[in-house]
Design an enzyme around this catalytic site. Structure first.
Site: not given
Length: 306
Positions: A157, A181, A252, A255, A278, A287
């Site tokens: 990110r 995150k 992004h 990404r 994730h 994806y």
């Protein structure tokens, strides 16, 4: 404003201040998410005030639905409505625990699902054109190439890129330590082009921009401070604009592109999930849909009986 109105507004301000502390310190959310949630709650409070409420005690499921209904009438996207519904649940649960609400009306809210759009990605030819474009040997050019190579190589990110320190890069193992995150740390490999670009930046570019306050930041701005996300976004948009036919996207998008190319190259979904950081495999599964749609497009274009 009367004295009573001032006191009432103060109550809302106290609630907002305490909610911000909860998001930052207890939930450890990113600054971007904190800003978004505070904006949502501010809008909710403005709706309550316009309806004549002076404190939170009157907030119920009807008020929440009225607020979200107004947002829908104003043309807010499904993604925005989904986020504001999620925010409302977090906010009312917080207020209930603090004793500001007798019950939690957010529990009665339905789930507003965001529209799932397949992300735009570069094909491999476009990605090569973006990364292999000729450049000068000035510090800015060296930095920009290193950032682009690392974004595409790792799928990290933009916030993770900006947060990198020099010591996060392990040149012996060709990996980078990324803080994702929820402060979840992961180690991501990268290839030789990214390593060469990083070495060029660190040897011939970064030393010329280092200042007393630069600290350990890997990527710097022209004034020597840690590079900001806005700068990275401008770099990505500018480089993509130089490639004919390439879709306009931000960091992004790189990404998304990295994840799609990994799957197209044979990587398994679990590995891509780990690389991207994730928390849920369901997030990564989009994806696979991107890859299938690209396969369908190629089939329709190439097969005589398509």
């Amino acid at each position: 404003m009367t004295a009573g109105e001032g006191r009432d507004r103060g109550r809302f301000d106290v609630v907002l201040e305490q909610f911000e502390r909860h998001l930052r310190l207890e939930r450890d959310l990113s600054p971007h998410t904190v800003r978004a949630y505070l904006g949502d709650v501010t809008a909710l409070i403005a709706h309550l005030t316009a309806a004549g409420q002076t404190d939170l005690s009157g907030l119920d499921i009807t008020g929440l639905r009225d607020w979200l209904g107004d947002q829908h009438q104003a043309g807010r996207s499904r993604a925005t409505l989904a986020r504001r519904t999620a925010c409302a649940r977090v906010f009312t649960a917080f207020c209930h625990r603090r004793g500001w609400l007798a019950s939690d009306p957010g529990l009665l809210l339905g789930t507003a699902k965001a529209e799932r759009r397949l992300p735009k990605v570069l094909d491999q030819t476009e990605a090569g054109a973006v990364l292999d474009a000729p450049q000068a040997d000035e510090p800015k050019d060296l930095r920009d190439r290193a950032m682009l190579e690392l974004l595409y190589a790792t799928g990290m990110r933009v916030s993770e890129l900006c947060g990198l320190d020099v010591d996060d890069v392990d040149r012996d193992r060709d990996t980078v330590r990324v803080m994702g995150k929820g402060r979840r740390e992961r180690t991501v490999p990268f290839g030789l082009p990214a390593l060469r670009a990083l070495d060029a930046w660190c040897v011939r570019g970064r030393p010329l921009w280092v200042r007393e306050g630069s600290g350990p930041a890997l990527f710097l701005g022209v004034r020597g401070g840690r590079v900001d996300q806005g700068t990275v976004r401008r770099v990505v948009h500018a480089r993509l604009a130089q490639v004919e036919g390439a879709p306009d996207m931000g960091p992004h998008g790189l990404r998304h592109t990295a994840a799609t190319h990994l799957l197209e190259g044979g990587a398994d979904l679990r590995s891509v999930q780990e690389l991207l950081g994730h928390a849920s495999l369901a997030t990564t599964q989009i994806y696979t849909h991107v890859s299938i749609e690209r396969l369908r497009a190629a089939y329709r274009q190439a097969h005589p009986r398509a």
